[in-house]
Design a protein around this motif. Structure first.
Motif, short mmCIF file in Angstrom:
data_model
loop_
_atom_site.label_atom_id
_atom_site.label_comp_id
_atom_site.label_asym_id
_atom_site.label_seq_id
_atom_site.Cartn_x
_atom_site.Cartn_y
_atom_site.Cartn_z
N GLU A 42 0.84 -1.21 0.00
CA GLU A 42 0.00 0.00 0.00
C GLU A 42 0.87 1.25 0.00
O GLU A 42 0.56 2.23 -0.70
CB GLU A 42 -0.90 0.04 1.24
CG GLU A 42 -1.97 -1.02 1.27
CD GLU A 42 -2.73 -1.00 2.58
OE1 GLU A 42 -3.96 -0.82 2.54
OE2 GLU A 42 -2.10 -1.14 3.65
N ALA A 43 1.94 1.23 0.77
CA ALA A 43 2.85 2.37 0.84
C ALA A 43 3.48 2.63 -0.53
O ALA A 43 3.65 3.79 -0.93
CB ALA A 43 3.93 2.14 1.89
N GLU A 44 3.81 1.57 -1.25
CA GLU A 44 4.37 1.74 -2.59
C GLU A 44 3.36 2.37 -3.53
O GLU A 44 3.71 3.22 -4.35
CB GLU A 44 4.86 0.39 -3.13
CG GLU A 44 6.11 -0.11 -2.43
CD GLU A 44 6.49 -1.52 -2.82
OE1 GLU A 44 5.66 -2.26 -3.39
OE2 GLU A 44 7.65 -1.89 -2.52
N GLU A 48 3.73 5.94 -5.48
CA GLU A 48 3.50 6.12 -6.92
C GLU A 48 2.52 7.25 -7.18
O GLU A 48 2.70 8.04 -8.11
CB GLU A 48 2.98 4.81 -7.52
CG GLU A 48 4.04 3.72 -7.60
CD GLU A 48 3.47 2.37 -8.01
OE1 GLU A 48 2.25 2.28 -8.30
OE2 GLU A 48 4.25 1.40 -8.03
N GLU A 49 1.47 7.35 -6.34
CA GLU A 49 0.50 8.43 -6.49
C GLU A 49 1.14 9.79 -6.22
O GLU A 49 0.84 10.77 -6.92
CB GLU A 49 -0.68 8.21 -5.55
CG GLU A 49 -1.56 7.05 -5.94
CD GLU A 49 -2.72 6.83 -4.99
OE1 GLU A 49 -3.18 7.81 -4.37
OE2 GLU A 49 -3.16 5.68 -4.87
N ALA A 54 3.28 14.83 -8.40
CA ALA A 54 4.41 15.77 -8.58
C ALA A 54 4.64 16.02 -10.06
O ALA A 54 4.90 17.17 -10.48
CB ALA A 54 5.67 15.21 -7.92
N LYS A 55 4.53 14.98 -10.86
CA LYS A 55 4.72 15.13 -12.31
C LYS A 55 3.64 16.05 -12.89
O LYS A 55 3.94 16.92 -13.71
CB LYS A 55 4.65 13.74 -12.97
CG LYS A 55 4.98 13.73 -14.43
CD LYS A 55 5.01 12.31 -14.97
CE LYS A 55 5.38 12.28 -16.42
NZ LYS A 55 5.42 10.89 -16.93
#
Length: 61
Positions: A42-44, A48-49, A54-55
């Motif tokens: 879940e942390a990964e 990613e979100e 940020a992108k």
């Protein structure tokens, strides 16, 4: 309050592993403490979100 609503609140954010193999996101603001524990997977997904946001934020500049 939405994601685009600006607030003048200071907060402390800490992220790290727990002794139980979880990833904890710990937020303290205005005397309120919010510990949130996540499975590593879940942390990964959260990471990613955050990277995707940020992108997108870079494109908005």
């Amino acid at each position: 309050m939405g994601i685009n609503s600006e607030k003048d609140i200071e907060a402390n954010l800490q992220i790290g592993p727990t002794t139980l193999g979880m990833v904890r996101i710990f937020i303290e603001a205005g005397g309120v403490e919010i510990p949130m524990d996540f499975e590593p997977e879940e942390a990964e997904e959260i990471a990613e979100e955050i990277l995707a946001a940020a992108k997108q934020a870079r494109k908005a500049r």
